[in-house]
Design a protein around this motif. Structure first.
Motif, PDB file in Angstrom:
ATOM      1  N   LEU A 150       4.258  -1.167   3.463  1.00 34.57           N
ATOM      2  CA  LEU A 150       3.656   0.164   3.539  1.00 34.57           C
ATOM      3  C   LEU A 150       4.718   1.167   3.124  1.00 34.57           C
ATOM      4  CD1 LEU A 150       1.407   2.118   4.194  1.00 34.57           C
ATOM      5  CD2 LEU A 150       2.015   1.950   6.623  1.00 34.57           C
TER       6      LEU A 150
ATOM      7  N   VAL B  17       0.865  -1.185   0.000  1.00 32.28           N
ATOM      8  CA  VAL B  17       0.000   0.000   0.000  1.00 32.28           C
ATOM      9  C   VAL B  17       0.897   1.228   0.000  1.00 32.28           C
ATOM     10  CG1 VAL B  17      -1.768   1.313   1.232  1.00 32.28           C
ATOM     11  CG2 VAL B  17      -1.861  -1.195   1.213  1.00 32.28           C
TER      12      VAL B  17
ATOM     13  N   PRO C  58       2.253  -5.179   8.180  1.00 31.44           N
ATOM     14  CA  PRO C  58       2.570  -3.754   7.994  1.00 31.44           C
ATOM     15  C   PRO C  58       4.044  -3.423   8.143  1.00 31.44           C
ATOM     16  CG  PRO C  58       0.672  -4.025   9.432  1.00 31.44           C
ATOM     17  CD  PRO C  58       1.265  -5.392   9.241  1.00 31.44           C
TER      18      PRO C  58
ATOM     19  N   ARG D 118       3.263   2.088  10.398  1.00 31.52           N
ATOM     20  CA  ARG D 118       3.509   0.640  10.336  1.00 31.52           C
ATOM     21  C   ARG D 118       3.293   0.008  11.710  1.00 31.52           C
ATOM     22  NH1 ARG D 118       8.445   2.505   7.337  1.00 31.52           N
ATOM     23  NH2 ARG D 118       7.876   2.427   5.118  1.00 31.52           N
TER      24      ARG D 118
ATOM     25  N   LEU E 167      -5.405   1.374   7.544  1.00 28.95           N
ATOM     26  CA  LEU E 167      -4.294   0.561   7.056  1.00 28.95           C
ATOM     27  C   LEU E 167      -4.241  -0.788   7.754  1.00 28.95           C
ATOM     28  CD1 LEU E 167      -1.614   3.374   6.758  1.00 28.95           C
ATOM     29  CD2 LEU E 167      -2.513   1.998   4.859  1.00 28.95           C
TER      30      LEU E 167
ATOM     31  N   LEU F 120      -4.492  -3.909   5.215  1.00 31.75           N
ATOM     32  CA  LEU F 120      -3.372  -4.844   5.130  1.00 31.75           C
ATOM     33  C   LEU F 120      -3.777  -6.227   5.626  1.00 31.75           C
ATOM     34  CD1 LEU F 120      -0.614  -2.369   6.312  1.00 31.75           C
ATOM     35  CD2 LEU F 120      -0.814  -3.342   4.020  1.00 31.75           C
TER      36      LEU F 120
ATOM     37  N   LEU G 171       5.482   7.247   8.203  1.00 31.62           N
ATOM     38  CA  LEU G 171       5.437   5.834   7.838  1.00 31.62           C
ATOM     39  C   LEU G 171       5.890   4.876   8.935  1.00 31.62           C
ATOM     40  CD1 LEU G 171       6.467   6.102   4.093  1.00 31.62           C
ATOM     41  CD2 LEU G 171       4.311   5.189   4.977  1.00 31.62           C
TER      42      LEU G 171
END
Length: 342
Positions: free
Chosen positions: A307, A171, A280, A331, A269, A273, A327
């Protein structure tokens, strides 16, 4: 359970009821589709900051050009602050910028300090809907979002049906590269404007992103086909296959996402995921198709985080410096969301 991937695949059904808010559980019927109009006006070459006027109101502006892009691009409403504009990677156009409802804007588009030649302003009227104030939220797609019907998508703008891949491996995080000065009730109109601009001006047949999240934590369904499915998007040149995407609405260099937006990102997310059995915090291998703004030639196998940020695969600043810095935390937060229901 025999494998970690199989265990991850069971999580979406468990996550969805936990992530749903009371507003999501009390969603109302979808509004009517909203008509969006666009018109292009050539910029005067006699001024570096020409004023563009329209008898009919508009609320978003994009730029398109011939040849090389302007080195400087910005827009402002009368008496307002300048908002910088970013190129839409792999195109001869900018990303669209929210201005709010107006009849006039001033545009800055220069090359080598002189007015850029062959530039047009695309004025977008995303329309208005009574439901914009409180857009209905639905779980029909497996996660509590404002669906396409909920934000008033005019499905006649799409030039083809959704296309699907065999799986999702990663993603990509994006930002829409526009102003952060908008209200919660502006967000549905912003999504409609981006949709029309991507579908018609950029020729992508639909909005490029799979999902979008505003600064208030509202999550919007993007590209048609189903958030739970491996829909092929138009968000990262060379890496649209076997990837999904989510875009933060606004510009995230020199501006940090707030708690509501970060929480919405990590929640979505974690669900997305898990829906595809992905870790992740893990890595994956993607095959570049090259072209456009891709960092990697066609046929190159690239090892990437599950990710990732758009700039990891494309020649772009997206998702902005502050967006990219999110990020590692996203995650971890997505993984924690998934672990909480195991």
């Amino acid at each position: 359970m025999s494998t970690r991937r199989e265990a991850l695949a069971m999580l979406p059904a468990l996550l969805t009821p936990l992530l749903a808010t009371p507003a999501a559980r009390a969603s109302s019927g979808a509004p009517e589709p909203v008509e969006v109009s666009q018109r292009a006006i050539e910029l005067s070459s006699r001024s570096a900051q020409p004023t563009v006027s329209s008898k009919t109101p508009f609320a978003m502006v994009g730029l398109r050009w011939d040849g090389q892009p302007p080195e400087v691009m910005a827009v402002r409403v009368p008496g307002g602050e300048w908002t910088a504009m970013e190129p839409a990677p792999g195109t001869t156009a900018s990303q669209p910028v929210w201005t709010g409802r107006t009849h006039e804007v001033q545009v800055r588009a220069t090359r080598d300090g002189a007015p850029a030649i062959g530039v047009a302003a695309v004025l977008i009227d995303p329309g208005r809907s009574p439901s914009d104030a409180v857009p209905p939220t639905s779980r029909d797609r497996g996660y509590p979002v404002v669906s396409r019907a909920g934000w008033g998508a005019d499905e006649s703008l799409r030039c083809r049906e959704a296309q699907f891949d065999d799986e999702v491996r990663a993603v990509a995080l994006h930002h829409t590269a526009e102003t952060n000065d908008y209200s919660a009730s502006d967000s549905p109109a912003i999504v409609r404007g981006i949709y029309a601009y991507h579908a018609e001006t950029l020729g992508w047949c639909d909005i490029g992103y799979h999902a979008l999240v505003d600064r208030f934590g509202q999550v919007f369904e993007g590209r048609a086909g189903g958030l739970e499915r491996p829909v092929i998007g138009a968000h990262s040149a060379g890496f649209n296959r076997r990837t999904s995407s989510i875009a933060m609405m606004g510009s995230y260099t020199g501006h940090q996402a707030g708690d509501a937006q970060r929480d919405a990102l990590s929640g979505y997310l974690g669900w997305k995921l898990a829906a595809h059995g992905l870790d992740p915090t893990g890595e994956t291998t993607l095959l570049s198709e090259g072209g456009g703004s891709s960092r990697h030639p066609s046929g190159t196998e690239v090892r990437l985080p599950v990710l990732l940020g758009h700039r990891d695969v494309g020649h772009t600043e997206c998702p902005g410096d502050d967006g990219y810095a999110l990020l590692p935390g996203l995650r971890s937060a997505a993984a924690a969301t998934m672990s909480a229901v195991r």
